[in-house]
Motif scaffolding. Structure first.
Motif, PDB file in Angstrom:
ATOM      1  N   THR A 179      37.436  45.099  27.378  1.00  0.00           N
ATOM      2  CA  THR A 179      38.513  45.431  28.284  1.00  0.00           C
ATOM      3  C   THR A 179      38.054  45.224  29.723  1.00  0.00           C
ATOM      4  O   THR A 179      36.882  45.381  30.045  1.00  0.00           O
ATOM      5  N   LEU A 180      39.007  44.846  30.568  1.00  0.00           N
ATOM      6  CA  LEU A 180      38.719  44.582  31.972  1.00  0.00           C
ATOM      7  C   LEU A 180      39.307  45.695  32.829  1.00  0.00           C
ATOM      8  O   LEU A 180      40.435  46.125  32.612  1.00  0.00           O
ATOM      9  N   SER A 181      38.545  46.132  33.801  1.00  0.00           N
ATOM     10  CA  SER A 181      39.054  47.113  34.744  1.00  0.00           C
ATOM     11  C   SER A 181      39.921  46.397  35.782  1.00  0.00           C
ATOM     12  O   SER A 181      39.923  45.163  35.880  1.00  0.00           O
ATOM     13  N   VAL A 182      40.649  47.185  36.570  1.00  0.00           N
ATOM     14  CA  VAL A 182      41.488  46.603  37.615  1.00  0.00           C
ATOM     15  C   VAL A 182      40.624  45.830  38.605  1.00  0.00           C
ATOM     16  O   VAL A 182      40.985  44.732  39.044  1.00  0.00           O
ATOM     17  N   ARG A 183      39.458  46.382  38.955  1.00  0.00           N
ATOM     18  CA  ARG A 183      38.554  45.719  39.887  1.00  0.00           C
ATOM     19  C   ARG A 183      38.106  44.366  39.350  1.00  0.00           C
ATOM     20  O   ARG A 183      38.050  43.375  40.097  1.00  0.00           O
ATOM     21  N   GLN A 184      37.791  44.314  38.056  1.00  0.00           N
ATOM     22  CA  GLN A 184      37.325  43.054  37.472  1.00  0.00           C
ATOM     23  C   GLN A 184      38.445  42.025  37.405  1.00  0.00           C
ATOM     24  O   GLN A 184      38.215  40.830  37.613  1.00  0.00           O
ATOM     25  N   VAL A 185      39.664  42.485  37.125  1.00  0.00           N
ATOM     26  CA  VAL A 185      40.804  41.567  37.105  1.00  0.00           C
ATOM     27  C   VAL A 185      41.034  40.978  38.493  1.00  0.00           C
ATOM     28  O   VAL A 185      41.218  39.766  38.652  1.00  0.00           O
ATOM     29  N   LEU A 186      40.996  41.834  39.534  1.00  0.00           N
ATOM     30  CA  LEU A 186      41.166  41.357  40.900  1.00  0.00           C
ATOM     31  C   LEU A 186      40.043  40.406  41.285  1.00  0.00           C
ATOM     32  O   LEU A 186      40.270  39.407  41.988  1.00  0.00           O
ATOM     33  N   GLN A 187      38.827  40.714  40.815  1.00  0.00           N
ATOM     34  CA  GLN A 187      37.694  39.844  41.109  1.00  0.00           C
ATOM     35  C   GLN A 187      37.896  38.469  40.497  1.00  0.00           C
ATOM     36  O   GLN A 187      37.634  37.444  41.140  1.00  0.00           O
ATOM     37  N   ARG A 188      38.401  38.434  39.268  1.00  0.00           N
ATOM     38  CA  ARG A 188      38.639  37.136  38.622  1.00  0.00           C
ATOM     39  C   ARG A 188      39.758  36.365  39.311  1.00  0.00           C
ATOM     40  O   ARG A 188      39.689  35.137  39.440  1.00  0.00           O
ATOM     41  N   PHE A 189      40.792  37.074  39.741  1.00  0.00           N
ATOM     42  CA  PHE A 189      41.842  36.404  40.513  1.00  0.00           C
ATOM     43  C   PHE A 189      41.258  35.820  41.801  1.00  0.00           C
ATOM     44  O   PHE A 189      41.663  34.731  42.232  1.00  0.00           O
ATOM     45  N   GLY A 190      40.322  36.544  42.401  1.00  0.00           N
ATOM     46  CA  GLY A 190      39.660  36.029  43.598  1.00  0.00           C
ATOM     47  C   GLY A 190      38.875  34.760  43.313  1.00  0.00           C
ATOM     48  O   GLY A 190      38.878  33.821  44.120  1.00  0.00           O
ATOM     49  N   TYR A 191      38.198  34.714  42.157  1.00  0.00           N
ATOM     50  CA  TYR A 191      37.463  33.512  41.781  1.00  0.00           C
ATOM     51  C   TYR A 191      38.416  32.325  41.618  1.00  0.00           C
ATOM     52  O   TYR A 191      38.116  31.206  42.046  1.00  0.00           O
TER      53      TYR A 191
END
Length: 304
Positions: free
Chosen positions: A118-130
């Motif tokens: 599972t991905l946290s909100v922070r990790q999802v935002l980080q991936r969107f940033g990538y």
């Protein structure tokens, strides 16, 4: 059988199949990214990105020293390179190198940094940033490739065009205001990451400790300069939303233009330009000595 339960069963089956396909694609991409030649290409991408930022800084400093109107930003660099005697060759190499960095960013978005199911909100935002970072440099690489092939390139400011489009809608200024605040927040994160060292890469032990310490300092200066750039882009977006003025909105080139008209603007421009040169040095060193993080995917779920 209850039709509702049957429909839910089909949805679950489709989602399971999609998840399996995503996992398969992730594993194949991870396998490819571990190939030595792919890693070398990604390192080339890091170095090319550094060279590109160095050119932005050098062009800005040259305009400041010669008391010329500031013409900087990615579009200005590409247009100036196109006028060089071997500009087409340089632009082609730049496009090829930047695609290596795009590959790295998309790999990060696909298979990293999380290793959990599972991905946290922070990790999802980080991936969107990538993804956003990868697409940005993909656009730069595309423009460089077109210029190298003597194809027409539209250098209109995409952000200014977006602002013009939003201002035609009633909620447009509020949307642009939200985007501006978000970009300001990104800039603050970069500045904080630079100060705390959280955005500094890990380096191989081959890099001598005294050199590493200097590279870390230089990297902090460069990343902080990028943060200031993002902060100012966001601040001018907020200004554009408040004034409903699309000409105040724009990317890095617009920031340089606006700062050139401000009180002590040249000093700010000089500081940012030196910061970009520092970032260029940092990225070139990272191209040789950066440790790529080890990324693993969760094991396949066993079927009952």
């Amino acid at each position: 059988m209850d039709p509702h339960n049957a429909s839910m069963g089909k949805v679950k089956l489709i989602l399971t199949l999609l998840q399996g396909l995503v996992r398969l694609a992730q594993r194949q991409l991870l396998k490819i990214s571990k190939q030595p030649w792919v890693r070398r290409y990604m390192r080339l991408g890091h170095g090319t990105k550094g060279v590109f930022y160095g050119l932005i800084g050098l062009f800005a400093l040259n305009d400041i020293i010669h008391d010329q109107p500031i013409v900087a930003g990615s579009e200005a660099v590409l247009a100036d390179l196109d006028s060089w005697p071997l500009g087409s060759l340089v632009l082609g190499l730049l496009a090829f190198g930047l695609l290596g960095y795009v590959l790295w960013r998309l790999t990060q978005a696909s298979v990293g940094p999380a290793q959990a199911d599972t991905l946290s909100v922070r990790q999802v935002l980080q991936r969107f940033g990538y993804v956003a970072s990868g697409l940005t440099y993909l656009g730069v690489a595309q423009s460089a490739a077109k210029l190298s092939l003597n194809l027409a390139v539209d250098f209109d400011d995409t952000i200014e065009d977006l602002a013009s489009f939003l201002f035609e809608r009633q909620v447009g200024p509020w949307v642009l205001l939200s985007v501006g605040i978000g970009v300001v927040a990104v800039g603050c994160l970069y500045i904080y990451g630079a100060a705390s060292g959280g955005y500094i890469n890990d380096f191989h032990s081959d890099l001598q400790r005294p050199v590493r310490r200097w590279v870390v300092v230089i990297g902090k200066v460069g990343i902080a300069a990028r943060g200031v750039g993002f902060f100012l882009i966001g601040a001018y977006l907020v200004k554009a939303a408040y004034l409903v003025d699309d000409e105040s909105a724009g990317g890095l080139g617009n920031v340089f233009d606006e700062l050139d008209e401000e009180f002590f603007g040249e000093y700010w421009l000089g500081a940012i330009a030196f910061g970009f040169l520092a970032y260029a040095v940092y990225m070139i060193v990272a191209a040789f000595y950066r440790q790529f993080p080890t990324v693993t995917l969760p094991p396949r779920a066993k079927s009952c």
